[in-house]
Design an enzyme around this catalytic site. Sequence first.
Site, short mmCIF file in Angstrom:
data_model
loop_
_atom_site.label_atom_id
_atom_site.label_comp_id
_atom_site.label_asym_id
_atom_site.label_seq_id
_atom_site.Cartn_x
_atom_site.Cartn_y
_atom_site.Cartn_z
N CYS A 1 4.54 -5.74 16.26
CA CYS A 1 3.85 -4.78 17.14
C CYS A 1 2.38 -5.20 17.26
O CYS A 1 1.72 -5.49 16.27
CB CYS A 1 3.96 -3.35 16.58
N CYS B 1 -2.14 2.00 7.26
CA CYS B 1 -1.55 0.97 6.42
C CYS B 1 -1.82 -0.46 6.86
O CYS B 1 -2.00 -0.74 8.01
CB CYS B 1 -0.06 1.22 6.31
N CYS C 1 5.61 -7.61 7.57
CA CYS C 1 6.57 -7.09 8.55
C CYS C 1 6.78 -8.17 9.60
O CYS C 1 5.87 -8.92 9.92
CB CYS C 1 6.00 -5.83 9.20
N CYS D 1 -0.66 -3.45 15.26
CA CYS D 1 -0.44 -3.11 13.86
C CYS D 1 -0.96 -4.19 12.91
O CYS D 1 -0.71 -5.38 13.12
CB CYS D 1 1.05 -2.90 13.63
N CYS E 1 3.31 8.28 1.26
CA CYS E 1 3.73 7.35 2.30
C CYS E 1 3.92 6.00 1.63
O CYS E 1 2.98 5.48 1.02
CB CYS E 1 2.64 7.26 3.38
N GLU F 1 0.82 -1.20 0.00
CA GLU F 1 0.00 0.00 0.00
C GLU F 1 0.86 1.26 0.00
O GLU F 1 1.92 1.28 0.61
CB GLU F 1 -0.87 0.02 1.27
N GLU G 1 9.19 -2.54 8.11
CA GLU G 1 10.14 -1.79 8.94
C GLU G 1 11.31 -1.42 8.03
O GLU G 1 12.11 -2.27 7.64
CB GLU G 1 10.59 -2.66 10.11
N1 SAH Z 1 7.86 0.05 10.97
C1 SAH Z 1 7.91 1.47 11.02
C2 SAH Z 1 7.05 2.16 9.97
C3 SAH Z 1 5.69 1.62 9.69
S1 SAH Z 1 4.38 1.89 10.80
C4 SAH Z 1 7.57 1.97 12.40
O1 SAH Z 1 7.24 1.14 13.24
O2 SAH Z 1 7.68 3.15 12.66
C5 SAH Z 1 4.02 3.61 10.77
C6 SAH Z 1 3.46 4.11 12.09
O3 SAH Z 1 2.12 3.64 12.30
C7 SAH Z 1 4.25 3.63 13.29
O4 SAH Z 1 4.40 4.67 14.21
C8 SAH Z 1 3.35 2.54 13.84
O5 SAH Z 1 3.64 2.23 15.17
C9 SAH Z 1 2.00 3.14 13.61
N2 SAH Z 1 0.87 2.20 13.67
C10 SAH Z 1 0.83 0.91 13.32
N3 SAH Z 1 -0.38 0.39 13.54
C11 SAH Z 1 -1.14 1.38 14.03
C12 SAH Z 1 -2.49 1.47 14.47
N4 SAH Z 1 -3.31 0.42 14.44
N5 SAH Z 1 -2.92 2.66 14.92
C13 SAH Z 1 -2.10 3.75 14.95
N6 SAH Z 1 -0.83 3.72 14.56
C14 SAH Z 1 -0.34 2.55 14.11
#
Ligand code: SAH
Length: 351
Positions: free
Chosen positions: A115, A340, A111, A118, A104, A91, A159
């Site tokens: 987390c 995303c 990934c 996510c 973006c 995406e 990531e």
């Molecule tokens: N892996 C990288 C970049 C991708 S995620 C990182 O972790 O920064 C981009 C951002 O979206 C990150 O800050 C991530 O923690 C956040 N994110 C992921 N899932 C989310 C969710 N369900 N709600 C809000 N933010 C989220």
Amino acid sequence: MEPKDLLSMNPAELTDFLTTLGEPKYRAAQMFPLLHRGLSPDEMTNLPAALKNGLREAGVWHLPVVRRKLVSAIDGTVKYLFALADGNCVESVVMRYDHGNTVCISSQVGCRMGCKFCASTIGGRIRDLTPGELLGQVIAAQKDMGERISNIVLMGIGEPLDNYDNVLKFLRLVNDPAGINIGYRHISLSTCGVVDKIDRLREENLPITLSVSLHAPDDETRSAIMPINRRWGVDKLLSACRAYFGATGRRISFEYTLIAGKNDSEADAEKLARVLNSHLRGKHDAMPIHVNLIPVNEVKETGFRHSDRAAVRRFAAVLESRGIRATVRRTLGADINASCGQLRRAEEKGE
Ligand code: SAH
């Protein structure tokens, strides 16, 4: 010989490659800007037919193909689901700001960081994106929109620091004056905190902006939602941030996603202010600290709920009272599920 990916080559590599096909040196300078505008070799009217034939065997050219496109009726945010050459999808999102368009982009298919909140990590990591696929998202979005993109954030699926070499090569490609030519200061990279790679990035000395997904003020809370924290805890991460700022002078922004009952109390905000101030503000070098507060986007599979507005406001107020700038992230594309990972999952499940 394996066919070579044209969009992943830098000018020197393209020159060498075309030389092996018997082409003159100036050929790369002709092709590079056109490739970066999204033209296939077959579409380049200035190339001899013999070269086009040769490239069909020796080269591969593939731009991400728009599989789905959603346009927000609220703010014009555009979300793309792009299909890659092997059928995998990623995406990208284009956000329209007064100062220009920001794309973006994704850095991996899936990934492996795990987390808990996510959507992108639910099925694990399928593979890394190539430099050409990273670049291809920018080119394809720009071509589809018919408008220039002036800023890039690496905040999509994946990531970026877990795909370090390809991401670095991409940064140099997209910055090339003969290509898309986006300045490093207009590029942000977001990481969950891969500390050894933050250190490496610091040594590259590129003035890109680092965004750190912190999401919790202490190891216990952070390790419970972000497995990477068991490898490098909050102390190590913030030390790396401080060193990054010391070397590059670039402001670092912290992302903090607010999850009801997990990390959103006033006590959490106090703790966050304390840990940021103590790590990042020495006597002589006050680092500007900026925290982006994001009410967690609710993903069916995670079960997390976002904090209510009052809790968000209280959290921000505590940070501000401790000298830390906090902004609540404006939600763009709320009607198209622009955050995303969710569109790709829907596609995989055939929804
Ligand atoms: N892996 C990288 C970049 C991708 S995620 C990182 O972790 O920064 C981009 C951002 O979206 C990150 O800050 C991530 O923690 C956040 N994110 C992921 N899932 C989310 C969710 N369900 N709600 C809000 N933010 C989220």
